[in-house]
Design a protein around this motif. Structure first.
Motif, PDB file in Angstrom:
ATOM      1  N   ARG A  26      -6.616   8.747 -10.791  1.00 41.52           N
ATOM      2  CA  ARG A  26      -6.690   7.625  -9.861  1.00 41.52           C
ATOM      3  C   ARG A  26      -5.797   7.861  -8.653  1.00 41.52           C
ATOM      4  N   GLN A  27      -4.565   8.293  -8.902  1.00 36.22           N
ATOM      5  CA  GLN A  27      -3.644   8.539  -7.805  1.00 36.22           C
ATOM      6  C   GLN A  27      -4.091   9.718  -6.948  1.00 36.22           C
ATOM      7  N   SER A  28      -4.659  10.737  -7.586  1.00 31.44           N
ATOM      8  CA  SER A  28      -5.159  11.893  -6.849  1.00 31.44           C
ATOM      9  C   SER A  28      -6.296  11.485  -5.915  1.00 31.44           C
ATOM     10  N   VAL A  46      -5.115  10.089  -2.554  1.00 28.42           N
ATOM     11  CA  VAL A  46      -4.501  10.993  -1.569  1.00 28.42           C
ATOM     12  C   VAL A  46      -5.340  12.250  -1.345  1.00 28.42           C
ATOM     13  N   ALA A  47      -6.607  12.209  -1.755  1.00 28.81           N
ATOM     14  CA  ALA A  47      -7.445  13.405  -1.685  1.00 28.81           C
ATOM     15  C   ALA A  47      -7.491  13.999  -0.280  1.00 28.81           C
ATOM     16  N   GLU A  75      -5.189  14.276   1.742  1.00 23.65           N
ATOM     17  CA  GLU A  75      -3.924  14.915   2.100  1.00 23.65           C
ATOM     18  C   GLU A  75      -3.669  16.209   1.324  1.00 23.65           C
ATOM     19  N   ILE A  76      -4.505  16.518   0.348  1.00 28.38           N
ATOM     20  CA  ILE A  76      -4.311  17.712  -0.473  1.00 28.38           C
ATOM     21  C   ILE A  76      -5.072  18.873   0.157  1.00 28.38           C
ATOM     22  N   PRO A  77      -4.397  19.958   0.506  1.00 30.61           N
ATOM     23  CA  PRO A  77      -5.074  21.077   1.172  1.00 30.61           C
ATOM     24  C   PRO A  77      -5.661  22.073   0.182  1.00 30.61           C
ATOM     25  N   LEU A  78      -6.629  22.826   0.654  1.00 33.23           N
ATOM     26  CA  LEU A  78      -7.084  24.000  -0.076  1.00 33.23           C
ATOM     27  C   LEU A  78      -6.121  25.144   0.205  1.00 33.23           C
ATOM     28  N   PHE A  79      -6.049  26.099  -0.701  1.00 32.78           N
ATOM     29  CA  PHE A  79      -5.290  27.303  -0.408  1.00 32.78           C
ATOM     30  C   PHE A  79      -5.979  28.058   0.727  1.00 32.78           C
ATOM     31  N   ALA A  80      -5.188  28.730   1.528  1.00 33.83           N
ATOM     32  CA  ALA A  80      -5.737  29.498   2.639  1.00 33.83           C
ATOM     33  C   ALA A  80      -6.743  30.520   2.126  1.00 33.83           C
ATOM     34  N   GLY A  81      -7.882  30.586   2.779  1.00 35.29           N
ATOM     35  CA  GLY A  81      -8.903  31.559   2.416  1.00 35.29           C
ATOM     36  C   GLY A  81      -9.941  31.070   1.443  1.00 35.29           C
ATOM     37  N   VAL A  82      -9.786  29.852   0.896  1.00 34.17           N
ATOM     38  CA  VAL A  82     -10.729  29.358  -0.105  1.00 34.17           C
ATOM     39  C   VAL A  82     -12.139  29.160   0.467  1.00 34.17           C
ATOM     40  N   PRO A  83     -12.317  28.543   1.637  1.00 39.75           N
ATOM     41  CA  PRO A  83     -13.690  28.403   2.155  1.00 39.75           C
ATOM     42  C   PRO A  83     -14.398  29.750   2.302  1.00 39.75           C
ATOM     43  N   ARG A  84     -13.682  30.739   2.815  1.00 39.71           N
ATOM     44  CA  ARG A  84     -14.296  32.068   2.949  1.00 39.71           C
ATOM     45  C   ARG A  84     -14.596  32.658   1.581  1.00 39.71           C
ATOM     46  N   ARG A 104     -13.953  15.630  -1.840  1.00 36.81           N
ATOM     47  CA  ARG A 104     -13.199  15.240  -0.640  1.00 36.81           C
ATOM     48  C   ARG A 104     -12.210  16.316  -0.237  1.00 36.81           C
ATOM     49  N   VAL A 105     -11.544  16.917  -1.209  1.00 35.30           N
ATOM     50  CA  VAL A 105     -10.592  17.984  -0.895  1.00 35.30           C
ATOM     51  C   VAL A 105     -11.325  19.213  -0.362  1.00 35.30           C
ATOM     52  N   LEU A 106     -12.466  19.531  -0.921  1.00 40.35           N
ATOM     53  CA  LEU A 106     -13.247  20.673  -0.451  1.00 40.35           C
ATOM     54  C   LEU A 106     -13.795  20.464   0.952  1.00 40.35           C
ATOM     55  N   GLY A 107     -14.065  19.236   1.303  1.00 37.59           N
ATOM     56  CA  GLY A 107     -14.583  18.951   2.647  1.00 37.59           C
ATOM     57  C   GLY A 107     -15.926  19.614   2.891  1.00 37.59           C
ATOM     58  N   THR A 108     -16.039  20.347   3.976  1.00 34.15           N
ATOM     59  CA  THR A 108     -17.310  20.976   4.337  1.00 34.15           C
ATOM     60  C   THR A 108     -17.701  22.093   3.367  1.00 34.15           C
ATOM     61  N   SER A 109     -16.775  22.546   2.549  1.00 32.87           N
ATOM     62  CA  SER A 109     -17.088  23.588   1.570  1.00 32.87           C
ATOM     63  C   SER A 109     -17.745  23.035   0.305  1.00 32.87           C
ATOM     64  N   ALA A 110     -17.782  21.713   0.170  1.00 35.80           N
ATOM     65  CA  ALA A 110     -18.307  21.101  -1.056  1.00 35.80           C
ATOM     66  C   ALA A 110     -19.761  21.485  -1.311  1.00 35.80           C
ATOM     67  N   GLY A 111     -20.521  21.688  -0.247  1.00 39.17           N
ATOM     68  CA  GLY A 111     -21.933  22.009  -0.398  1.00 39.17           C
ATOM     69  C   GLY A 111     -22.198  23.388  -0.968  1.00 39.17           C
ATOM     70  N   MET A 112     -21.181  24.247  -0.983  1.00 46.39           N
ATOM     71  CA  MET A 112     -21.370  25.583  -1.533  1.00 46.39           C
ATOM     72  C   MET A 112     -21.271  25.611  -3.051  1.00 46.39           C
ATOM     73  N   VAL A 113     -20.809  24.506  -3.636  1.00 48.15           N
ATOM     74  CA  VAL A 113     -20.673  24.424  -5.094  1.00 48.15           C
ATOM     75  C   VAL A 113     -21.992  23.944  -5.688  1.00 48.15           C
TER      76      VAL A 113
END
Length: 211
Positions: free
Chosen positions: A74-76, A79-80, A82-91, A116-125
């Motif tokens: 619930r708490q996550s 703040v979704a 505000e939580i970043p992906l690690f650098a290079g994850v979208p690529r 929400r955390v994945l953002g525009t990368s969510a569609g690749m899953v």
């Protein structure tokens, strides 16, 4: 083309850099649910321990775990953004798709939060298997494999903790341990993943069979 038809990713600590947020939340969770509050030094120490030992050290009772996990989800969710992906994850996700593999995320976190955390990368899953499970991650792994009619050798599982490695082993999958997440590299190596990687970029090479 890759030898793997499906790559399963853990989320928190593997794709999402959520550890700083989790650490900042731990004290409040301890007060609310009555388990031990720990210092930063103790947190660093616990990163080298298996999940069961961490739970025992914190004094969390078995019956409390579902309630604490629900509160954490619930708490996550709140703040979704505000939580970043690690650098290079979208690529990385693009490279995995480019190698011809499908992508799944198997996480105890909520699907909406993960998206929400994945953002525009969510569609690749291709497959989201999220939320609590009474039977653990290995059961989720096996159910997904059966649904997709894959042989265990066709599945690669990527995670940052010993329990991810254990779940992959129980499901018969090849496992990868990443060293930038919640567990220490030493703890990961004790769990015995088939591969250990130190950089996000190494994963794409591993999936593509170029390592």
């Amino acid at each position: 083309m890759t030898a793997y038809k499906l790559v399963i990713f853990d989320f928190d600590g593997t794709l999402a850099d959520s550890a700083p947020w989790f650490i900042s939340t731990l004290g409040g969770l301890a007060l609310k649910h009555g388990f031990k509050q720990v210092s930063r030094q103790e947190i660093d120490m616990l990163r080298g321990k298996p999940s069961r030992e961490i739970v025992r050290y914190l004094g969390i009772r078995f019956w409390q775990m579902p309630v604490i996990a629900q509160d954490l989800r619930r708490q996550s969710a709140q703040v979704a953004g505000e939580i970043p992906l690690f650098a290079g994850v979208p690529r990385l996700l693009r490279d995995v798709k480019g190698a011809g593999a499908r992508i799944a995320i198997v996480s105890s976190n909520g699907e909406e939060t993960v998206r929400r955390v994945l953002g525009t990368s969510a569609g690749m899953v291709d497959h989201y298997v999220c939320g609590a499970s009474l039977f653990g991650k290995a059961a989720k792994f096996r159910a997904l494999r059966r649904t997709l009619r894959l042989h265990p050798r066709e599945v690669l599982s990527v995670g940052d903790e010993g329990r991810d490695v254990d779940a992959a082993r129980k499901a018969g999958f090849t496992s990868v341990g990443v060293t930038w997440g919640y567990a220490t590299e030493a703890a990961l190596r004790v769990a015995g993943p088939a591969h250990t990687v130190h950089k996000v970029e190494e994963l794409a090479a591993l999936v593509g069979g170029t390592e």
